[in-house]
Enzyme design. Structure first.
Site, short mmCIF file in Angstrom:
data_model
loop_
_atom_site.label_atom_id
_atom_site.label_comp_id
_atom_site.label_asym_id
_atom_site.label_seq_id
_atom_site.Cartn_x
_atom_site.Cartn_y
_atom_site.Cartn_z
N SER A 1 23.86 -14.03 -23.47
CA SER A 1 23.09 -14.60 -22.36
C SER A 1 23.86 -15.77 -21.76
O SER A 1 23.95 -15.90 -20.55
CB SER A 1 21.72 -15.06 -22.86
N CYS B 1 20.98 -17.15 -34.23
CA CYS B 1 21.19 -17.12 -32.77
C CYS B 1 22.56 -17.75 -32.55
O CYS B 1 22.87 -18.80 -33.15
CB CYS B 1 20.11 -17.93 -32.08
N THR B 2 23.37 -17.13 -31.73
CA THR B 2 24.75 -17.63 -31.59
C THR B 2 24.80 -19.00 -30.93
O THR B 2 25.76 -19.76 -31.14
CB THR B 2 25.62 -16.62 -30.81
N HIS B 3 23.78 -19.35 -30.16
CA HIS B 3 23.76 -20.72 -29.60
C HIS B 3 23.72 -21.76 -30.72
O HIS B 3 24.34 -22.82 -30.62
CB HIS B 3 22.55 -20.91 -28.69
N CYS C 1 24.99 -11.65 -29.24
CA CYS C 1 23.63 -12.17 -29.07
C CYS C 1 22.73 -11.47 -30.08
O CYS C 1 22.57 -10.24 -30.02
CB CYS C 1 23.17 -11.89 -27.64
N ASN C 2 22.17 -12.24 -30.98
CA ASN C 2 21.28 -11.66 -32.00
C ASN C 2 20.04 -11.03 -31.35
O ASN C 2 19.54 -10.00 -31.80
CB ASN C 2 20.81 -12.74 -32.98
N THR C 3 19.56 -11.66 -30.27
CA THR C 3 18.33 -11.19 -29.61
C THR C 3 18.55 -9.81 -28.99
O THR C 3 17.75 -8.89 -29.19
CB THR C 3 17.92 -12.19 -28.50
N TYR D 1 17.22 -15.86 -23.11
CA TYR D 1 16.82 -14.46 -23.30
C TYR D 1 15.80 -14.37 -24.44
O TYR D 1 15.10 -13.38 -24.58
CB TYR D 1 18.04 -13.62 -23.71
N GLY D 2 15.79 -15.39 -25.27
CA GLY D 2 15.07 -15.32 -26.54
C GLY D 2 13.56 -15.28 -26.44
O GLY D 2 12.89 -15.11 -27.45
N1 DGL Z 1 22.50 -16.47 -28.07
C1 DGL Z 1 21.39 -15.59 -28.14
C2 DGL Z 1 21.13 -15.09 -29.56
O1 DGL Z 1 22.05 -15.01 -30.36
C3 DGL Z 1 20.10 -15.93 -27.43
C4 DGL Z 1 19.98 -17.20 -26.66
C5 DGL Z 1 18.91 -17.12 -25.60
O2 DGL Z 1 17.71 -17.30 -25.94
O3 DGL Z 1 19.29 -16.85 -24.46
O4 DGL Z 1 20.04 -14.72 -29.90
#
Ligand code: DGL
Length: 251
Positions: free
Chosen positions: A15, A179-181, A77-79, A46-47
């Protein structure tokens, strides 16, 4: 093996800035592969989205990715992995890798495991199956509503207090960054909980090596690293900051 043939090209998608943590690891492990990073920064987070909403957005980006004829694409992105990797794999012919919360190694350490992830990841069937598979009965799962967005907005000036104010106030023996963030705020999170933290970054980069069939790639960094979509200025800057911090650690 791809030595002596044209360098393969891989697309990495998230995202926003979170997937740059995974891009960076892939670039380190595959120094002769070209990478293009695709992001949708202006529509983070995106989450909080449903599977249907995610599919709509991600499919737009993957239409663009498909035009580059990649050797593989990595959903950093895990989501998106949890909610729609099956949709993407059914639709596109190139290999598509995903990232999942590193529940297994954390649970294997024993003790209380705290998993932090986005609301959409936590609600997904894929995540429920993952917890069941590793019989993570002692695991506490917390859906962090605002953490990814905070990191996305403040990455170039991340405040310890700002990140800590959004972390759940529980004790833990291990923490999973689902979550990668969150990986971009790893040092702050690790020092807050004062215990080992786990993520799927290294495992996913190793998986990409396997999929590309590359085991002996020594030499310089990737020849080309491009940024496409969203806030390319910020994404490049975050990547360059990671590079610089590594050079400081390994002069
Ligand atoms: N980086 C994304 C993940 O690994 C999601 C971040 C978002 O909420 O956009 O889930």
């Amino acid at each position: 093996m791809v030595n002596n043939v044209q360098n393969p090209s891989v697309c990495v998608f998230d995202s926003g800035i979170g997937g740059i943590s995974l891009l960076f690891e892939c670039v380190r492990k595959l120094p002769r592969v070209d990478f293009t990073y695709f992001a949708d920064n202006f529509r983070v987070p995106y989450g909080n989205l449903s599977r249907e909403e995610l599919i709509c957005r991600v499919d737009e980006v993957f239409e663009e990715i498909a035009k580059t004829n990649p050797a593989a694409a990595v959903v950093a992105c895990n989501t998106v992995t949890a909610q729609c990797i099956d949709f993407l794999r059914n639709k596109y012919e190139f290999p598509i890798l995903g990232i999942q919360p590193a529940v297994k190694p954390a649970v294997e350490c024993g003790g209380k495991c705290l998993v932090l992830a986005t609301p959409s990841t936590v609600k997904s069937e894929a995540f429920k199956n993952l917890l069941e598979k590793y019989s993570a009965s002692k695991t506490r799962v917390v859906a962090c509503e605002k953490l990814a967005y905070y990191i996305e907005q403040n990455i170039l000036n991340l405040s310890k207090e700002g990140v800590e104010s959004l972390l759940p106030k529980y004790g833990a023996d291990t923490v999973v960054l689902g979550c990668t963030h969150y990986v971009l705020a790893e040092k702050i999170i690790q020092s807050y909980y004062n215990c080992p933290v786990f993520d799927g970054i290294s495992g996913t980069a190793d998986h990409l090596k396997e999929v590309l069939g590359i085991f002996d790639h020594h030499g310089q960094r990737a020849q080309k690293i491009a940024f496409s979509g969203g806030d390319t200025y910020k994404n490049r800057k975050v990547f360059n900051n990671l590079l610089r911090s590594e050079e400081v650690l390994n002069p």
